[in-house]
Design a protein around this motif. Structure first.
Motif, PDB file in Angstrom:
ATOM      1  N   TYR A 257       0.835  -1.191   0.000  1.00 11.46           N
ATOM      2  CA  TYR A 257       0.000   0.000   0.000  1.00 11.46           C
ATOM      3  C   TYR A 257       0.877   1.250   0.000  1.00 11.46           C
ATOM      4  CZ  TYR A 257      -3.362  -3.496   1.618  1.00 11.46           C
ATOM      5  OH  TYR A 257      -4.142  -4.622   1.722  1.00 11.46           O
ATOM      6  N   ALA A 258       0.553   2.195  -0.864  1.00 16.30           N
ATOM      7  CA  ALA A 258       1.316   3.438  -0.960  1.00 16.30           C
ATOM      8  C   ALA A 258       0.921   4.384   0.167  1.00 16.30           C
ATOM      9  CB  ALA A 258       1.076   4.099  -2.308  1.00 16.30           C
ATOM     10  N   VAL A 259       1.923   5.013   0.768  1.00 18.42           N
ATOM     11  CA  VAL A 259       1.683   6.051   1.766  1.00 18.42           C
ATOM     12  C   VAL A 259       1.462   7.367   1.033  1.00 18.42           C
ATOM     13  CG1 VAL A 259       2.629   7.286   3.742  1.00 18.42           C
ATOM     14  CG2 VAL A 259       3.089   4.846   3.459  1.00 18.42           C
ATOM     15  N   ILE A 260       0.418   8.083   1.403  1.00 20.56           N
ATOM     16  CA  ILE A 260       0.041   9.301   0.686  1.00 20.56           C
ATOM     17  C   ILE A 260       0.165  10.504   1.608  1.00 20.56           C
ATOM     18  CG2 ILE A 260      -1.485   8.129  -0.934  1.00 20.56           C
ATOM     19  CD1 ILE A 260      -3.836   8.837   0.796  1.00 20.56           C
ATOM     20  N   LYS A 261      -0.020  11.670   1.008  1.00 16.97           N
ATOM     21  CA  LYS A 261      -0.068  12.943   1.738  1.00 16.97           C
ATOM     22  C   LYS A 261       1.266  13.293   2.382  1.00 16.97           C
ATOM     23  CE  LYS A 261      -5.019  12.549   2.721  1.00 16.97           C
ATOM     24  NZ  LYS A 261      -6.068  12.495   3.754  1.00 16.97           N
ATOM     25  N   GLY A 262       2.281  13.494   1.537  1.00 19.11           N
ATOM     26  CA  GLY A 262       3.527  14.048   2.036  1.00 19.11           C
ATOM     27  C   GLY A 262       4.509  13.018   2.544  1.00 19.11           C
ATOM     28  N   ASP A 263       5.596  13.541   3.121  1.00 17.62           N
ATOM     29  CA  ASP A 263       6.678  12.689   3.597  1.00 17.62           C
ATOM     30  C   ASP A 263       6.316  12.107   4.962  1.00 17.62           C
ATOM     31  OD1 ASP A 263       9.030  11.358   3.563  1.00 17.62           O
ATOM     32  OD2 ASP A 263      10.327  13.114   3.646  1.00 17.62           O
ATOM     33  N   LEU A 264       7.191  11.235   5.440  1.00 18.86           N
ATOM     34  CA  LEU A 264       6.949  10.530   6.696  1.00 18.86           C
ATOM     35  C   LEU A 264       7.190  11.451   7.891  1.00 18.86           C
ATOM     36  CD1 LEU A 264       8.752   7.196   5.775  1.00 18.86           C
ATOM     37  CD2 LEU A 264       6.297   7.648   5.776  1.00 18.86           C
ATOM     38  N   PRO A 265       6.581  11.149   9.046  1.00 15.17           N
ATOM     39  CA  PRO A 265       6.792  11.960  10.247  1.00 15.17           C
ATOM     40  C   PRO A 265       8.234  11.881  10.730  1.00 15.17           C
ATOM     41  CG  PRO A 265       4.822  10.591  10.454  1.00 15.17           C
ATOM     42  CD  PRO A 265       5.560  10.121   9.239  1.00 15.17           C
ATOM     43  N   PRO A 266       8.676  12.855  11.536  1.00 19.81           N
ATOM     44  CA  PRO A 266      10.073  12.874  12.000  1.00 19.81           C
ATOM     45  C   PRO A 266      10.470  11.622  12.776  1.00 19.81           C
ATOM     46  CG  PRO A 266       9.008  14.983  12.416  1.00 19.81           C
ATOM     47  CD  PRO A 266       7.942  14.058  11.955  1.00 19.81           C
ATOM     48  N   GLN A 267       9.576  11.080  13.617  1.00 21.57           N
ATOM     49  CA  GLN A 267       9.955   9.921  14.409  1.00 21.57           C
ATOM     50  C   GLN A 267      10.193   8.696  13.534  1.00 21.57           C
ATOM     51  OE1 GLN A 267       7.188  11.748  14.558  1.00 21.57           O
ATOM     52  NE2 GLN A 267       5.481  10.664  15.543  1.00 21.57           N
ATOM     53  N   VAL A 268       9.486   8.626  12.387  1.00 17.69           N
ATOM     54  CA  VAL A 268       9.729   7.525  11.465  1.00 17.69           C
ATOM     55  C   VAL A 268      11.091   7.678  10.802  1.00 17.69           C
ATOM     56  CG1 VAL A 268       8.877   6.327   9.419  1.00 17.69           C
ATOM     57  CG2 VAL A 268       7.265   7.258  11.078  1.00 17.69           C
ATOM     58  N   LEU A 269      11.444   8.900  10.432  1.00 14.23           N
ATOM     59  CA  LEU A 269      12.755   9.135   9.827  1.00 14.23           C
ATOM     60  C   LEU A 269      13.864   8.805  10.817  1.00 14.23           C
ATOM     61  CD1 LEU A 269      12.063  12.482   7.922  1.00 14.23           C
ATOM     62  CD2 LEU A 269      11.903  10.133   7.087  1.00 14.23           C
ATOM     63  N   ASP A 270      13.653   9.123  12.096  1.00 14.26           N
ATOM     64  CA  ASP A 270      14.642   8.756  13.108  1.00 14.26           C
ATOM     65  C   ASP A 270      14.807   7.240  13.192  1.00 14.26           C
ATOM     66  OD1 ASP A 270      15.265  11.328  13.768  1.00 14.26           O
ATOM     67  OD2 ASP A 270      13.881  11.444  15.457  1.00 14.26           O
ATOM     68  N   GLU A 271      13.694   6.521  13.160  1.00 16.26           N
ATOM     69  CA  GLU A 271      13.760   5.060  13.227  1.00 16.26           C
ATOM     70  C   GLU A 271      14.475   4.488  11.995  1.00 16.26           C
ATOM     71  OE1 GLU A 271      12.309   1.308  15.165  1.00 16.26           O
ATOM     72  OE2 GLU A 271      13.039   3.299  15.710  1.00 16.26           O
ATOM     73  N   LEU A 272      14.220   5.069  10.824  1.00 19.55           N
ATOM     74  CA  LEU A 272      14.921   4.628   9.616  1.00 19.55           C
ATOM     75  C   LEU A 272      16.425   4.849   9.744  1.00 19.55           C
ATOM     76  CD1 LEU A 272      12.477   6.003   6.888  1.00 19.55           C
ATOM     77  CD2 LEU A 272      13.029   3.598   7.283  1.00 19.55           C
ATOM     78  N   ARG A 273      16.795   5.960  10.320  1.00 13.09           N
ATOM     79  CA  ARG A 273      18.231   6.226  10.473  1.00 13.09           C
ATOM     80  C   ARG A 273      18.858   5.284  11.493  1.00 13.09           C
ATOM     81  NH1 ARG A 273      21.185  11.792   9.426  1.00 13.09           N
ATOM     82  NH2 ARG A 273      23.303  11.044   9.614  1.00 13.09           N
ATOM     83  N   ARG A 274      18.126   4.949  12.551  1.00 18.06           N
ATOM     84  CA  ARG A 274      18.666   4.000  13.519  1.00 18.06           C
ATOM     85  C   ARG A 274      18.838   2.617  12.881  1.00 18.06           C
ATOM     86  NH1 ARG A 274      15.314   7.108  16.912  1.00 18.06           N
ATOM     87  NH2 ARG A 274      13.515   5.774  16.543  1.00 18.06           N
ATOM     88  N   ALA A 275      17.884   2.225  12.038  1.00 16.64           N
ATOM     89  CA  ALA A 275      18.036   0.954  11.324  1.00 16.64           C
ATOM     90  C   ALA A 275      19.247   0.996  10.393  1.00 16.64           C
ATOM     91  CB  ALA A 275      16.769   0.643  10.541  1.00 16.64           C
ATOM     92  N   HIS A 276      19.461   2.136   9.765  1.00 10.87           N
ATOM     93  CA  HIS A 276      20.633   2.290   8.892  1.00 10.87           C
ATOM     94  C   HIS A 276      21.920   2.170   9.699  1.00 10.87           C
ATOM     95  CE1 HIS A 276      23.439   4.187   6.063  1.00 10.87           C
ATOM     96  NE2 HIS A 276      23.774   4.984   7.054  1.00 10.87           N
ATOM     97  N   ASN A 277      21.971   2.829  10.840  1.00 12.89           N
ATOM     98  CA  ASN A 277      23.164   2.738  11.688  1.00 12.89           C
ATOM     99  C   ASN A 277      23.393   1.311  12.177  1.00 12.89           C
ATOM    100  OD1 ASN A 277      23.515   5.496  11.378  1.00 12.89           O
ATOM    101  ND2 ASN A 277      22.455   6.005  13.277  1.00 12.89           N
ATOM    102  N   CYS A 278      22.305   0.607  12.462  1.00 14.40           N
ATOM    103  CA  CYS A 278      22.419  -0.785  12.903  1.00 14.40           C
ATOM    104  C   CYS A 278      23.037  -1.642  11.804  1.00 14.40           C
ATOM    105  CB  CYS A 278      21.048  -1.320  13.300  1.00 14.40           C
ATOM    106  SG  CYS A 278      21.020  -3.061  13.749  1.00 14.40           S
ATOM    107  N   LYS A 279      22.615  -1.445  10.569  1.00 20.51           N
ATOM    108  CA  LYS A 279      23.177  -2.222   9.462  1.00 20.51           C
ATOM    109  C   LYS A 279      24.665  -1.948   9.305  1.00 20.51           C
ATOM    110  CE  LYS A 279      18.827  -2.366   6.871  1.00 20.51           C
ATOM    111  NZ  LYS A 279      18.116  -1.946   5.642  1.00 20.51           N
ATOM    112  N   ASN A 280      25.060  -0.696   9.407  1.00 16.90           N
ATOM    113  CA  ASN A 280      26.479  -0.373   9.307  1.00 16.90           C
ATOM    114  C   ASN A 280      27.280  -0.960  10.466  1.00 16.90           C
ATOM    115  OD1 ASN A 280      26.480   0.959   6.863  1.00 16.90           O
ATOM    116  ND2 ASN A 280      26.291   2.999   7.750  1.00 16.90           N
ATOM    117  N   ALA A 281      26.653  -1.007  11.662  1.00 13.28           N
ATOM    118  CA  ALA A 281      27.330  -1.616  12.805  1.00 13.28           C
ATOM    119  C   ALA A 281      27.551  -3.108  12.569  1.00 13.28           C
ATOM    120  CB  ALA A 281      26.515  -1.387  14.078  1.00 13.28           C
TER     121      ALA A 281
END
Length: 849
Positions: A16-40
């Protein structure tokens, strides 16, 4: 409460496509933490590889062989660099014959050096096993410790599991490629805003049982040891039962067999498990140790006792031929279906909820609603974000790490902070204010929402100019995120729930059992988009046994009218009619049909390639213009390109980041303006403004071209995906069995090395057509459609079309490469290669029935 039938299931992904703009800030933070976890995790693997290499290097013979390989790799690298420079001087994509031979000789020497090193390593590895086991044990401990570390950093455990699963898959792919002699390795990924986070809906299973037995192997007369067979177990179930059968050697001469059986459904499941003891004990000693163990909670259901009392050697009288075990495993939690996920009282409401904005009575209502009021198909998906493990020492830990970072101990130190002590102190003050604010919000029991710029400036007691400069530096360093009106401290996390509007164009069936939700943020050109994938087990269809045998041969051959043939189908009934919605893509002939992409699609794709070429030319012009300014004004290079790497920048996003660093937006959200002139010796306001305006003009033009080509390609790909799915549904409508190719498209379409001489103009055109046609997606669409209807899929192995299927005549290789039609030298008939391959596929599938 919705119920599901006790029948086999198949895993289906609803996107399902997410509509109406970009994701909330807390979601972007979680995405970045997942990214940092992968690099770790990648860092742990690289550390492990370095330790393994150090163990091998400690042996003198292996170290000498490794040195020879290193010299051969350096020699090959130098030859390739010289070849690239030569091609650039000659303005050609082809190497000279002398250079080609030099590259081949260098690769041959490298291959021989690697083979010799492998031979020596195999010879001396047994003596190094204690050290290697110690390194492996250390790796396992580091990976084990990565889980609590990610939770403390704020990453939700389901997102960690997703990152770990992707990491394990990548490690296996690297090992597979290395065994095949291909260069492969994990690498760190820079943060670019993309990623995936997950939510799992754990459901307590019903009955569980674990059966274990061991067999002691008797040595052969020659001192060897026979090979025991795979686990000879037959399992018959009538429910949602999962069984894991495995065997391993636990000590010399003793192999342990294990069967773990779990009822995953809410209803009671009957299980009958049979082990072929005669096969197991064929090589066993007299009195082999065989034991059945089961859960105490299931003792009443099992009632097996010691089933192996009095068991003798398989050759002895009265030995049973098999061991039979029966049980009724109780059910567990109810299914995680749509009704449960909509309820405010559902068990999994803390993890995820799927809330459609409509409730339909039947399919007729849905069709009417979809045709007339598409907007009402929108819904909301609520997801859990962040970990519950709060950091009580967030303020102290952040400021301590910042001090280390500012003094040069961090890996992401920005070059000018080390030179500007005052700026470093101002950055530290801003971070301390954000950390203190995070503590205040957490103690109040609210979600951390960051600080506005005005709050940060006031709390830091700095001037507006000093605070703004410190904020810009911290944003570039990845310590804080700037949301225009709000500043967020990276690394501070709190459990939260976000509600994301989505298009629920495919409602979940009532019998679905949802196990996971995946939120993915991707990029289309310069714009970010997101979608949610709902993973669910749905009831599998009954096997479809009546119908035709259909075969699909895929490819990406260009036809004479400019269209691209993506596949050829044989085995369709002669009276098959083409649906109106796919007439543009299906051409039916006498007893076969071809799936094509229209010529105007290829022309549109070529147009987008021209747009990409224009972007590349614009970027090269900007690079040359900046190089001239850097030579004329050294202070510009000192500020914008301190590492003097401008000539090596290959991504336009590097220049986009440069443009972003030269412009700022006022706190009141007004028009962007040029950033203050940097405080470096020789800085000139006029020069700085001219460069900022020039780079910004390039950025606007590049964004326009990038959006144009990315959105155009995405729409064309979407049309192709939709066409393939409709075609797959049409092909499987009257089929009972479908046969598809087994060949590896990736290996066929890989770009050859320059020295191979195989990178011809025809090969380049073929690869370009393959990208647009994507025949593998057509094959996958057919498989998905067949599985959805209970149709069996056959994948027979076939050789290439080198011989005529009718008379066996051998085709000329040059004629085969020149076009689709070839002349058989034996029977003098013109043959369509793709049709012949499809018919060979059909015959192979018939022979296997």
């Amino acid at each position: 409460m919705d119920q599901a039938k006790s029948r086999p299931t198949r895993t289906t992904v609803f996107r399902y496509a997410v509509i109406k703009g970009d994701l909330p800030p807390q979601v972007l933070d979680e995405l970045r933490r997942a990214h940092n976890c992968k690099n770790a995790l990648v860092e742990i693997e690289k550390r492990y590889e370095d330790k393994i290499a150090a163990v091998f290097a400690s042996h003198p013979e292996i170290a000498a062989a490794m040195a020879v390989v290193a010299d051969a790799e350096e020699e090959l690298g130098e030859v390739l660099r010289e070849a690239g420079a030569e091609r650039q001087r000659r303005h050609s994509s082809e190497n000279t014959p002398q250079t080609t031979q030099a590259i081949r000789d260098a690769r041959t020497r490298l291959r021989a050096a690697k083979d010799e090193m492998k031979k020596i390593r195999r010879q001396y590895t047994p003596g190094l096993k204690p050290q290697l086991r110690a390194v492996e044990a250390a790796r396992k401990e580091e990976l084990k410790a990565a889980y609590p570390a990610s939770g403390q950093a704020g990453l939700y455990w389901a997102s960690y599991n997703e990152a770990r699963a992707n990491f394990d898959t990548a490690v296996q792919a690297v090992q597979r490629d290395r065994r095949a002699g291909k260069p492969a390795g994990l690498r760190f990924r820079p943060w670019d805003g993309r990623g995936t986070i997950a939510v799992q809906l754990q459901r307590a299973s019903g009955g569980r049982v674990k059966l274990t037995w061991s067999v002691k192997v008797r040595p052969l007369d020659d001192g060897g040891k026979p090979e025991l067979p795979e686990v000879p177990v037959e399992l018959v179930t009538d429910g949602d039962v999962k069984a894991t059968l495995s065997s391993k050697e636990i000590e010399d001469g003793v192999r342990l067999y294990t069967a773990e059986i779990t009822n995953r459904g809410p209803e009671t499941a009957q299980v009958r498990w049979t082990a072929d003891l005669e096969a197991l004990l064929k090589y066993a000693d007299y009195g082999a140790d065989a034991e059945v163990a089961y859960s105490d909670a299931l003792e009443d259901h099992v009632g097996a006792g010691n089933l192996l009392d009095g068991l003798k050697d398989a050759e002895g009288a009265g030995a049973p031929a098999s061991l039979v075990w029966e049980a009724a495993l109780p059910g567990g939690d109810e299914y995680r279906g749509p009704v449960v996920l909509r309820s405010e009282e559902g068990k999994w409401r803390n993890a995820a909820r799927i809330l459609p904005s409509f409730v339909l009575a039947d399919d007729t209502d849905r069709r009417t609603l979809h045709q007339g009021k598409k907007a009402e198909l929108d819904g909301v998906i609520e997801m859990r974000i962040g970990s519950t493990a709060y950091r009580d020492d967030i303020g102290e830990s952040v400021t301590a790490s910042v001090r280390t970072w500012l003094t040069g101990g961090g890996t992401d130190l920005i070059w000018h902070l080390a030179k500007d002590v005052k700026l470093a102190g101002r950055a530290e003050k801003v971070l301390e204010c954000l950390a203190d604010h995070a503590d205040t919000i957490r103690d109040g029991g609210k979600t951390y929402g960051g600080m506005s710029r005005a709050q940060a400036v006031k709390a830091s007691k700095l001037s507006s100019e000093d605070a703004e400069e410190a904020i810009r530096v911290l944003v570039r360093a990845g310590k804080i995120r700037d949301l225009s009106r709000k500043l967020l401290l990276v690394g501070v996390t709190y459990q939260d729930h976000v509600r994301l509007p989505v298009v629920l164009h495919r409602p979940l069936p009532e019998g679905a059992d949802v196990s996971m939700l995946l939120l993915t943020r991707h990029k289309t050109g310069p714009h970010y988009k997101a979608h949610i994938s709902v993973v669910a087990d749905v009831p599998a269809p009954d096997p479809h046994t009546e119908g035709a045998l259909t075969a699909l041969h895929i490819g990406w051959r260009r036809l004479g009218d400019g269209a691209i043939r993506a596949g050829v189908v044989v085995g369709l009934p002669r009276d098959t009619e083409v649906s109106p919605e796919i007439r543009d893509w299906v051409r039916v002939h006498e007893d076969w049909a071809e799936i094509v992409l229209p010529a105007n699609w290829r022309e549109s794709w070529a147009h987008y390639d021209k747009l990409q070429s224009q972007r590349d030319l614009n970027m090269e012009d900007l690079r040359g213009w900046l190089t001239e300014r850097f030579e004329q004004y050294p202070w510009l290079r000192e500020h914008l390109d301190p590492s003097n790497s401008l000539s090596r920048w290959r991504s336009p996003e590097r220049f986009i980041d440069m443009a972003g660093s030269m412009w700022i937006r006022p706190e009141d959200g007004g028009q962007w303006k040029i950033a203050p002139v940097p405080e470096v010796e020789g800085a000139n306001r006029t020069v700085w403004g001219n460069v900022a305006m020039h780079v910004e003009a390039w950025r606007k033009q590049d964004k326009h071209l990038w959006t144009w080509l990315a959105s155009g390609r995405q729409k064309l790909i979407g049309r192709r995906q939709s066409a393939y799915r409709v075609i797959a549904a049409w092909l499987t409508r009257d089929a009972a069995v479908v046969a598809v190719d087994a060949w590896d498209i990736k290996a066929t379409s890989r770009t050859p090395r320059p020295e191979s001489g195989e990178n011809t103009k025809q090969a380049q055109i073929a690869r370009a057509n393959r990208t647009l046609a994507s025949p593998g997606i057509l094959r996958d669409s057919l498989r998905d459609a067949a599985n959805a209807r209970g149709i069996r899929v056959e994948v027979p192995e076939l050789p290439g079309p080198t011989k005529h299927l009718g008379c066996g005549g051998v085709f000329d290789p040059d004629e085969r490469a020149a076009g689709v039609m070839v002349c058989c030298p034996t029977c003098d008939k013109m043959v369509d290669q793709d049709v012949m391959s499809a018919r060979a596929l059909l015959e192979a599938a018939k022979a296997g029935q």
